[in-house]
Each structure stands twice: as C-alpha cells, then as structure tokens.
Design a protein around this motif. Structure first.
Motif: not given
Ligand code: ASP
Ligand code: MG
Length: 406
Positions: A176-186, A257-263, A366-369, A387-393
């Motif tokens: 229904d629109g553009v959100y401040t971030t992914d509503p499935r996570i936040v 966020y984008s999970r499609d990255e590799a370092k 302060s989240e230790g990330i 990657e495991k910190y995605t939701e927390l961040a």
C-alpha cells in the motif's frame, strides 16, 4: 479534469475477478471526469512461465524470439481489461507497444524507451476512450517487438505519463505504499506519505523492491509525480515527488538493506600507482559490478589491504578473475565472505544536517555490532555488517532516527 496514467502489476490482474476489480477502479477515475490511460502487466506468474518455456527449448536462445514470446503476457491482459471495461459501459481500447508506438532501442530483452508517439492515443483519450496499454514492451529499430527487462511495466507507465504529460502516474501494486523500512522485519515501520525521487532511487536500488529502479530514474528526469498504492484497499499511497512538494521533511526517510552483497579482501596488495586499475579493470571486463570500496593507508609504504563488495552471484567470478591476476597483483591472500548485509540510512536531510552518520555508528556500537565497511553518498550512509545482525540493526536504527510508528 486531470489526465492520469494508472498502472496495475501482475498480482492486481492475477485472475478474471481481479481484472474486473481493476475495471471498477478505472471506471471510478473516468466517472470523476479524468482522461485515463491504463498500463498493465502480465497476470502474475505468466511471464515466469513464458521465460521458462524459452529456456527449456534452448538455454541460450535468440533474444528477438524471447521478446516475441514474453511480450504476449501483457497483450492478454490489455484485451481482457478492455473487455471488462466495456462490460461496465466504459469506452476502452487495447494497445500493444508497437501500435502506439513506443519506440525503443534494439537491445532485445533489456531495451530502453527512446520515444513515444502518443498523438493518436491522446486524441482518443480526449474523446473519452480509456487507452489500455501493454506494459513491458515496445518496438525496436528493426521493427520487431522488444521488452524492457523484468519489472519493466513500471517504466512503461512512467514513460507514458511523461509523454502524455499526465498530472499523475498511479502505480497500483500489492503493497500500500513505500515504508520507512521493511515491515516484515520491523513491525513499527511506517508508511510514508511522500518521498523524494532521490530517496526513492536509493531505496529502490538498495533492495526495497517497490518500483523498478529505471522507472524512478525516468520519473525524476521528467518530473512525473508517481503514487504507489494498493489495488486491494482504498487508501492513499505514497507520493514520489519533488523535494519542494514535501513541507515537513524528515532528516532520515528510510532504512534499507541488501543481503545481495559479498565482501572480498586482498591482503597486502602492492601500494603503487596503477594497482587499483589493475584490480578493477579485469573485474569490469568480466561484468562484475563492484559496490563499496575501501583501501587502507599503507603502514610500510609498500603494501596495503583492499576491501570491496560485489553481488553474491558474482563472487565466484570475481574470485576467479583475481586469482588469475595474482601474479601481476602480487597480493598475499584473497579472502572473501558472503555472510554480510549492507544496511543504508537514507535522507535528503543529510545534505544540511551534521551528526546523522554519527548516530548510525553509535547505535550499532551500542548493540555490539561491528562495522566492516562504510560508504557514503550525498544522501546515504551504508555500512556492511555481519548478516545475522540484519534484524537487530534495522530495528535499532529505525528507533534511533525516530521513525517508529506510534
Ligand atoms: N510482466 C513483466 C515481468 O514480470 C513486466 C512487469 O510485470 O513489470 O517482469
Ligand atoms: Mg512489478
């Protein structure tokens, strides 16, 4: 009276009932006295099936014939919607890309729109006829059907809106629109009333898959006001518009966020002129897209570490290119890590306000990330984290910038 372009995506025209529902919405705009053009996608799943058939016959198939096949999905929906409108007593006519015509370049499968002759179509719209236009397709210089790349009907809609100088381009979709971030996570993500073209472009390209990136570029260039809204509920969506149209600007509009990255890190690579060119040249030749880049200051003046990110799907190719060039680059070690995510804070407010990056770093600390790589643009700060910190961040940053819904 306004002239509007309405666009309906695959899920909005997924079956006959939904097509009838679309016709009701279109009729509403016509009854309100507007001149209307409608751009439609293929019924959901259809384009995937068409692509699959091509690939099943030949994994490497002729791009012209691919376009002939995959463009058919949209043709079906234009005819069905025109019939549904006529059933409601609304004058309507379907248009394929070549009939308008929508001229594109000759890059089959990923063509760009060059020019649209809307004279005939506009004349009929003025007479009260709804133009139902096939998205995703056009006609190339070779007079053959072209398609614009997956998700391309957003671009068709915006291009058509620009060509007919529409007052608005409404993109109906399953959100229904553009959100401040992914509503499935936040869960506290908020729908934005308005967002600037530039912010939307950053959001689109870092993974908030609401609009095709190219459609936003086109809207920005031609100053087309684009509204993103749901075809299933009756509520205003998000308007993508000029900065001047937004009275109360937030410092930060969204977090993507984008999970499609590799370092990739090259350890102890020689620190002399030409090395970066020697690394990124072959990567570019191999069509590996490089995103973030950091190079350390060398301690001994002889060697340094260089880190950058590539798309996950490109990682193996990138490694191979660099391993082949090892002799020339004389680095000590090549290390890669696909367990990363890029988190970006986006807002035009960054241009005029200090301290926005600092708040991001502080919040993650302060989240230790741990932050592995940082990159910035005028209106965006991105960090690479585990990657495991995605939701927390995302949750922590969303609160820190005051974006949480009440
Ligand atoms: N039908 C095309 C696709 O699925 C174009 C679009 O829907 O935008 O990619
Ligand atoms: Mg789409």
């Amino acid at each position: 009276m306004s002239r509007i372009v309405m666009k309906f995506g695959g899920t909005s025209v997924a079956d006959v009932e939904r097509i009838k529902n679309v016709a009701v919405r279109v009729k509403r705009e016509v009854d309100a006295g507007n001149e209307v053009a409608v751009v439609v996608s293929a019924m959901s799943g259809v384009t995937n099936q068409l692509v699959k058939w091509c690939t099943e016959i030949a994994p490497l198939h002729d791009a012209r014939e691919y376009d002939t096949v995959v463009a058919t999905g949209e043709q079906v929906t234009t005819g069905l919607l025109a019939i549904a409108l006529q059933e409601l007593g609304v004058s309507a006519r379907s248009w394929c890309g070549w009939q308008i015509p929508i001229h594109t370049d000759g890059v089959h499968g990923k063509a760009r729109i060059m020019q649209i002759d809307t004279d005939d179509m506009v004349r009929r719209m003025r007479e009260g006829q709804v133009a139902v236009v096939a998205g995703f397709q056009g006609i190339g210089p070779d007079q053959r059907i072209t398609t614009l790349g997956r998700g391309g009907s957003d671009t068709s809609a915006v291009a058509l809106a620009a060509a007919v100088q529409a007052d608005r381009c409404d993109i109906y979709t399953d959100v229904d629109g553009v959100y401040t971030t992914d509503p499935r996570i936040v869960t506290k993500a908020r729908k934005l009333d308005k967002i600037t073209y530039e912010e939307m472009l950053e959001l689109a390209s870092v993974g908030a898959k609401v609009l095709q990136t190219r459609s936003v570029e086109m809207a920005m260039k031609h100053r087309v006001r684009v509204q993103v809204l749901s075809s299933f509920i009756d509520a205003p969506g998000t308007l993508v518009c000029d900065e001047d149209e937004i009275v109360e600007k937030e410092l930060v509009s969204g977090i993507a966020y984008s999970r499609d990255e590799a370092k990739v890190t090259l350890v102890r690579v020689a620190d002399r002129p030409g090395v970066a060119a020697a690394i990124f040249g072959p990567l570019a030749e191999a069509a590996v897209n490089v995103d973030m880049i950091v190079q350390n200051v060398s301690e001994d003046g002889k060697s340094t570490d260089l880190t950058f990110t590539v798309g996950k799907a490109d990682l193996d190719r990138a490694r191979k290119v660099l391993e082949d060039a090892k002799g020339e680059l004389s680095y000590e070690k090549l290390v890669s890590d696909a367990n990363v995510v890029k988190v970006s804070v986006i807002g035009v407010g960054m241009r005029s306000h200090a301290g926005i990056a600092q708040r991001m770093f502080q919040t993650l600390a302060s989240e230790g990330i741990n932050i592995q790589v940082i990159s910035t643009s005028e209106i965006k700060i991105s960090v690479l984290i585990e990657e495991k910190y995605t939701e927390l961040a995302l949750r922590a940053l969303h609160s820190a910038y005051g974006l949480d819904a009440a």
